[in-house]
Motif scaffolding. Structure first.
Motif, PDB file in Angstrom:
ATOM      1  N   ASP A 104       2.598 -16.608  -0.359  1.00  0.00           N
ATOM      2  CA  ASP A 104       2.266 -17.153   0.445  1.00  0.00           C
ATOM      3  C   ASP A 104       1.994 -17.928   1.850  1.00  0.00           C
ATOM      4  N   GLN A 105       1.706 -18.299   2.583  1.00  0.00           N
ATOM      5  CA  GLN A 105       2.020 -18.469   4.110  1.00  0.00           C
ATOM      6  C   GLN A 105       3.575 -17.482   4.296  1.00  0.00           C
ATOM      7  N   ARG A 106       4.635 -17.746   3.180  1.00  0.00           N
ATOM      8  CA  ARG A 106       6.621 -17.093   3.673  1.00  0.00           C
ATOM      9  C   ARG A 106       6.570 -16.169   3.203  1.00  0.00           C
ATOM     10  N   VAL A 107       4.881 -15.277   3.217  1.00  0.00           N
ATOM     11  CA  VAL A 107       5.393 -13.822   2.113  1.00  0.00           C
ATOM     12  C   VAL A 107       4.395 -12.915   3.265  1.00  0.00           C
ATOM     13  N   MET A 108       4.932 -11.624   3.798  1.00  0.00           N
ATOM     14  CA  MET A 108       4.900 -11.454   4.597  1.00  0.00           C
ATOM     15  C   MET A 108       4.547  -9.633   4.426  1.00  0.00           C
ATOM     16  N   ALA A 109       3.467  -8.719   3.973  1.00  0.00           N
ATOM     17  CA  ALA A 109       3.406  -7.674   3.451  1.00  0.00           C
ATOM     18  C   ALA A 109       3.921  -6.436   3.990  1.00  0.00           C
ATOM     19  N   LEU A 110       4.504  -5.824   3.119  1.00  0.00           N
ATOM     20  CA  LEU A 110       5.160  -4.394   3.750  1.00  0.00           C
ATOM     21  C   LEU A 110       4.934  -3.440   3.126  1.00  0.00           C
ATOM     22  N   GLY A 111       5.029  -2.018   3.208  1.00  0.00           N
ATOM     23  CA  GLY A 111       4.496  -0.803   2.937  1.00  0.00           C
ATOM     24  C   GLY A 111       3.703  -1.011   3.221  1.00  0.00           C
ATOM     25  N   SER A 155       5.384   5.880   6.822  1.00  0.00           N
ATOM     26  CA  SER A 155       5.759   6.977   6.878  1.00  0.00           C
ATOM     27  C   SER A 155       7.507   7.188   6.429  1.00  0.00           C
ATOM     28  N   LYS A 156       6.598   6.496   4.289  1.00  0.00           N
ATOM     29  CA  LYS A 156       8.046   7.475   3.335  1.00  0.00           C
ATOM     30  C   LYS A 156       6.946   8.245   2.806  1.00  0.00           C
ATOM     31  N   PRO A 157       6.733   9.356   2.619  1.00  0.00           N
ATOM     32  CA  PRO A 157       5.950  10.298   1.521  1.00  0.00           C
ATOM     33  C   PRO A 157       6.386  10.172   0.381  1.00  0.00           C
ATOM     34  N   GLY A 158       4.950   9.769  -0.442  1.00  0.00           N
ATOM     35  CA  GLY A 158       5.320   9.671  -1.793  1.00  0.00           C
ATOM     36  C   GLY A 158       6.034   8.550  -2.000  1.00  0.00           C
ATOM     37  N   TYR A 159       6.473   7.253  -1.115  1.00  0.00           N
ATOM     38  CA  TYR A 159       6.624   5.646  -1.488  1.00  0.00           C
ATOM     39  C   TYR A 159       5.057   5.402  -1.795  1.00  0.00           C
ATOM     40  N   HIS A 160       4.729   4.628  -2.845  1.00  0.00           N
ATOM     41  CA  HIS A 160       3.448   4.299  -2.935  1.00  0.00           C
ATOM     42  C   HIS A 160       2.808   3.201  -3.344  1.00  0.00           C
ATOM     43  N   SER A 161       2.808   1.813  -3.435  1.00  0.00           N
ATOM     44  CA  SER A 161       1.984   0.894  -3.667  1.00  0.00           C
ATOM     45  C   SER A 161       3.045  -0.082  -4.826  1.00  0.00           C
ATOM     46  N   ALA A 162       3.435  -0.886  -5.398  1.00  0.00           N
ATOM     47  CA  ALA A 162       3.892  -1.015  -6.628  1.00  0.00           C
ATOM     48  C   ALA A 162       2.990  -1.992  -6.906  1.00  0.00           C
ATOM     49  N   PHE A 163       1.681  -2.545  -6.460  1.00  0.00           N
ATOM     50  CA  PHE A 163       1.371  -3.562  -7.556  1.00  0.00           C
ATOM     51  C   PHE A 163       0.007  -3.681  -7.297  1.00  0.00           C
ATOM     52  N   ARG A 164      -0.619  -3.813  -7.841  1.00  0.00           N
ATOM     53  CA  ARG A 164      -2.211  -3.771  -8.297  1.00  0.00           C
ATOM     54  C   ARG A 164      -3.134  -4.782  -7.764  1.00  0.00           C
ATOM     55  N   PHE A 215       1.071  -1.565  -0.196  1.00  0.00           N
ATOM     56  CA  PHE A 215      -0.042  -0.192   0.132  1.00  0.00           C
ATOM     57  C   PHE A 215       0.607   1.183   0.164  1.00  0.00           C
ATOM     58  N   ASP A 216       0.040   2.751   0.246  1.00  0.00           N
ATOM     59  CA  ASP A 216       1.659   3.738  -0.233  1.00  0.00           C
ATOM     60  C   ASP A 216       1.809   3.548   1.514  1.00  0.00           C
ATOM     61  N   SER A 217       3.207   3.941   1.057  1.00  0.00           N
ATOM     62  CA  SER A 217       3.823   4.418   2.914  1.00  0.00           C
ATOM     63  C   SER A 217       3.249   4.742   4.024  1.00  0.00           C
ATOM     64  N   PHE A 270      -2.513  -2.340  10.941  1.00  0.00           N
ATOM     65  CA  PHE A 270      -3.901  -3.138  11.930  1.00  0.00           C
ATOM     66  C   PHE A 270      -5.088  -2.868  11.277  1.00  0.00           C
ATOM     67  N   SER A 271      -5.208  -1.921  10.701  1.00  0.00           N
ATOM     68  CA  SER A 271      -6.446  -1.908  10.552  1.00  0.00           C
ATOM     69  C   SER A 271      -6.770  -3.026   9.288  1.00  0.00           C
ATOM     70  N   LYS A 272      -5.845  -3.195   8.067  1.00  0.00           N
ATOM     71  CA  LYS A 272      -5.637  -3.870   7.271  1.00  0.00           C
ATOM     72  C   LYS A 272      -4.938  -5.609   7.208  1.00  0.00           C
ATOM     73  N   ILE A 273      -5.177  -5.879   8.374  1.00  0.00           N
ATOM     74  CA  ILE A 273      -4.918  -7.140   8.239  1.00  0.00           C
ATOM     75  C   ILE A 273      -5.580  -7.966   8.135  1.00  0.00           C
ATOM     76  N   LYS A 274      -6.605  -7.892   7.959  1.00  0.00           N
ATOM     77  CA  LYS A 274      -7.471  -8.822   7.554  1.00  0.00           C
ATOM     78  C   LYS A 274      -7.721  -8.783   5.622  1.00  0.00           C
ATOM     79  N   GLU A 275      -7.526  -7.880   5.626  1.00  0.00           N
ATOM     80  CA  GLU A 275      -7.177  -7.461   3.703  1.00  0.00           C
ATOM     81  C   GLU A 275      -6.166  -8.208   3.312  1.00  0.00           C
ATOM     82  N   VAL A 276      -4.762  -8.218   4.183  1.00  0.00           N
ATOM     83  CA  VAL A 276      -3.462  -8.625   3.611  1.00  0.00           C
ATOM     84  C   VAL A 276      -3.685 -10.518   3.968  1.00  0.00           C
TER      85      VAL A 276
END
Length: 180
Positions: free
Chosen positions: A145-152, A122-131, A118-120, A156-162
């Protein structure tokens, strides 16, 4: 899995907040990320935490302290691209593209971060790289899959979406420290 990354700079009361995050049940691991920190500063932060929490800490810097204090793991990045010799703990790594993620999946990393999702915060101007469609497709193809963690931009409110996108967990930075 919920992972919180520290702010890059040290601040008063940081160790108390780290303890609270780990003891609250909302956080599984803390990534200690302090680029540019001295060895002594970094070690002082670790020593301010109860030793019972050391196995829930991952370091991005000063890898020798991971072994000295029995930390959970080390996180590879551009500053530190190789794990310490004879390291037996968990190893994780940062990825910033699907190509990089595919390459990393060939190694036995405990987990890999993919960013920015998602758009960062903590880093202004650092936008999502993925649709969203790309993320869904990558999950269907088994890349996410289960070995990949979403960052950026993960909150806490987006955990379910992730999790619905097929990630094994979330790595949170800005949202964890918005009051600091």
């Amino acid at each position: 899995m919920i992972i919180v990354l520290t702010l890059p700079q040290f601040f008063a009361g940081e160790s108390d907040q780290l303890i609270q995050l780990l003891e609250s049940g909302k956080t599984d691991l803390i990534h200690l990320r302090k680029p540019g920190s001295s060895h002594d500063e970094f070690e002082a932060l670790i020593r301010q935490l109860p030793s019972s929490l050391y196995d829930r800490l991952v370091t991005h810097d000063h890898f020798d302290l991971a072994e000295k204090y029995g930390l959970h793991g080390v996180h590879l990045n551009s500053r530190h691209p190789a794990e310490p010799e004879c390291w037996t703990g968990a190893v994780s790594i940062s990825c910033h593209s699907f190509k990089e993620l595919a390459e990393c999946r060939r190694h036995p990393y405990a987990y890999m971060s993919l960013s920015p999702i998602f758009d960062s915060i903590s880093k202004p101007g650092y936008h999502s790289a993925f649709r969203r469609e790309e993320l869904e497709s990558a999950h269907r193809e088994g890349l996410i899959d289960q070995r990949v963690m979403a960052l950026g931009g993960v909150t806490f409110s987006k955990i379910k979406e992730v999790m619905n996108l097929g990630f094994g967990g979330a790595m949170i930075l800005g949202d964890a420290w918005k009051s600091c």
